[in-house]
Scaffold this active site. Structure first.
Site, PDB file in Angstrom:
ATOM      1  N   LYS A  76       0.865  -1.191   0.000  1.00  0.00           N
ATOM      2  CA  LYS A  76       0.000   0.000   0.000  1.00  0.00           C
ATOM      3  C   LYS A  76       0.892   1.228   0.000  1.00  0.00           C
ATOM      4  O   LYS A  76       1.965   1.233   0.609  1.00  0.00           O
ATOM      5  CB  LYS A  76      -0.870   0.020   1.263  1.00  0.00           C
ATOM      6  CG  LYS A  76      -2.091   0.902   1.138  1.00  0.00           C
ATOM      7  CD  LYS A  76      -3.191   0.139   0.437  1.00  0.00           C
ATOM      8  CE  LYS A  76      -4.523   0.818   0.503  1.00  0.00           C
ATOM      9  NZ  LYS A  76      -5.601  -0.126   0.124  1.00  0.00           N
TER      10      LYS A  76
ATOM     11  N   SER B 152      -7.939  -6.238 -10.790  1.00  0.00           N
ATOM     12  CA  SER B 152      -6.564  -5.769 -11.024  1.00  0.00           C
ATOM     13  C   SER B 152      -5.699  -6.927 -11.504  1.00  0.00           C
ATOM     14  O   SER B 152      -4.858  -6.784 -12.393  1.00  0.00           O
ATOM     15  CB  SER B 152      -5.948  -5.219  -9.731  1.00  0.00           C
ATOM     16  OG  SER B 152      -6.316  -3.880  -9.533  1.00  0.00           O
TER      17      SER B 152
HETATM   18  N1  GLU Z   1      -7.162  -0.089  -3.460  1.00  0.00           N
HETATM   19  C1  GLU Z   1      -7.891  -1.298  -3.663  1.00  0.00           C
HETATM   20  C2  GLU Z   1      -7.958  -2.117  -2.384  1.00  0.00           C
HETATM   21  O1  GLU Z   1      -7.777  -1.606  -1.306  1.00  0.00           O
HETATM   22  C3  GLU Z   1      -7.417  -2.080  -4.867  1.00  0.00           C
HETATM   23  C4  GLU Z   1      -6.015  -2.572  -4.817  1.00  0.00           C
HETATM   24  C5  GLU Z   1      -5.497  -3.165  -6.123  1.00  0.00           C
HETATM   25  O2  GLU Z   1      -6.266  -3.306  -7.056  1.00  0.00           O
HETATM   26  O3  GLU Z   1      -4.315  -3.451  -6.166  1.00  0.00           O
HETATM   27  O4  GLU Z   1      -8.272  -3.277  -2.416  1.00  0.00           O
END
Ligand code: GLU
Length: 430
Positions: A113, A356
């Site tokens: 993250k 993704s």
């Molecule tokens: N930000 C999204 C989450 O918290 C997607 C993360 C991603 O697709 O890598 O799951």
């Protein structure tokens, strides 16, 4: 401009609660304490200074982070958020949730993250572009399609991902768009990615309703948050015929016992920027929203929204956590006593990272799927993840809650990978 939605955010340290949850799940699943040793800290955590030329010619240096939690299951993966209220600890917890989420849903990624501490609402597009490019340059080679793959999160979108892909490609001197997901279609994006988290939350809610014999089409739904996740989930529930009786966002909340017209609300939000003053609905507070008499409550905003001080007022039968970390541990205990089922975030909002993964796969082999293929694969993944976690929970955690069950299930898969990779010298079990 701190909203009612984010006021309670500091109440709890989400890193501490995540660590206790992981420790407890490892004990309950009788896994080796060495598994916890591997999971208790990110494998790499970087803080970078990000110099940006502002539109008035001045220079501002922003603080950015990337937490690469664990890659036993595959390259680090997870969103990048632009927000004024981010701490190193909260980011570490968010990256841990990504590790758990990917393992739980079975996509071959680890957890990561990132964040930049800023107020994106006060920046121009050009400033945000320079900020994004500077962040990519600061991280250098710790990003990469086989290393760490960011995606959109709070206040970042497909455009931000396109800038990242472009800057990264310039740095490595070849087009390398698989370094990020959630891109625009024109630069290797995937159809349906934008709606995927909301759509995934809908599939999980449908399965939870089935398991609890709640007729979904008659269920009164309340949604906290009307950004990408909340608005897309709302549309799917509305199309299913469910009355959406309450919706809230950063500006406040609205209530209509007969159900809000989601199409009209979306148009209103597009025009005015928020749900406030939606004609025909009653304005209510965020606290009242969470306490509405409803069947399913979907927190789709920020962390720490259902807390020790408001959980007792919740009247929903089921809570589906479309946001990351919306329920505090104190609230979890209260909700458990009230026999409210909480479908945990690492399951409910894993639709985003699942698509993704589909995007990354398509980028890797240079072929695009159509929307039907994406949505069918997403549905299969979400239904199978729900059913696997739910049966594991029923089998192992009769006395416990679904979050503990999901953590146990996910960590067990991580432990298996650790064992095969030779990371656990005394085996995966105690
Ligand atoms: N930000 C999204 C989450 O918290 C997607 C993360 C991603 O697709 O890598 O799951």
């Amino acid at each position: 401009m701190l909203s009612e939605v984010s006021k309670t955010k500091k109440e709890d340290n989400i890193l501490n609660s995540t660590l206790s949850m992981m420790k407890q799940a490892i004990e309950f699943a009788e896994l080796s304490p060495d598994v916890y040793e591997h999971l208790k800290t990110p494998m790499r955590f970087v803080e970078v200074a990000i110099p940006v030329e502002m539109d008035d010619g001045s220079t501002k240096v922003f603080t950015g982070y990337r937490s690469q939690h664990n890659n036993v299951y595959g390259p680090f993966k997870g969103g990048l958020r632009y927000h004024w209220d981010v701490t190193a600890d909260s980011l570490k917890a968010l990256s841990m949730w990504m590790t758990l989420k990917c393992s739980l849903v079975g996509v071959p990624f680890g957890g990561g993250k990132g964040a930049i501490v800023c107020d994106p609402l006060k920046m121009s597009d050009r400033e945000r572009e320079r900020l994004t490019r500077s962040y990519v340059r600061s991280l250098g080679t710790i990003l990469g399609p086989e290393i760490d793959i960011p995606a959109p999160d709070l206040f970042t979108d497909a455009q931000v991902m396109a800038w990242m892909a472009d800057e990264y490609s310039a740095n490595v001197r070849e087009p390398s768009f698989g370094v990020v997901t959630g891109k625009p279609l024109a630069v290797g994006g995937c159809v349906g990615r934008n709606e995927a988290t909301g759509r995934g939350a809908f599939f999980v809610t449908r399965e939870a309703a089935r398991a609890y014999r709640i007729p979904l089409e008659k269920s009164r739904i309340v949604i906290q948050g009307f950004g990408n996740v909340g608005s897309n989930a709302a549309k799917m529930f509305h199309d299913e015929g469910c009355p959406i009786i309450g919706v809230g966002d950063i500006s406040g909340a609205i209530f209509d016992k007969d159900g809000i017209d989601v199409g009209k609300l979306t148009a209103h939000v597009k025009e005015t920027g928020n749900v406030k003053d939606f004609p025909g609905a009653e304005p209510i507070s965020n606290e009242d929203l969470l306490a509405l008499d409803c069947d399913i409550l979907i927190p789709a905003a920020l962390e720490n929204q259902i807390t020790g001080s408001n959980a007792d007022a919740v009247k929903a039968k089921v809570i589906v956590e479309a946001a990351n970390g919306p329920t505090t541990p104190e609230a979890d205990k209260i909700l458990k006593d009230k026999k409210i089922l909480v479908v945990p975030d690492i399951l409910s909002n894993s639709g985003g990272v699942t698509v993704s993964y589909f995007e990354w796969v398509q980028n890797n082999y240079g072929f695009s799927w159509d929307l039907n293929t994406v949505n069918t694969h997403l549905e299969d993944k979400m239904v199978s993840a729900f059913n696997s976690v739910y049966s594991y929970f029923c089998e192992k955690c009769v006395d416990s809650d679904m979050r503990t069950g999901a953590y146990m299930y996910s960590i067990k898969r991580l432990a298996e990978a650790m064992q095969y990779r030779g990371w656990l010298h005394n085996g995966m079990y105690t």
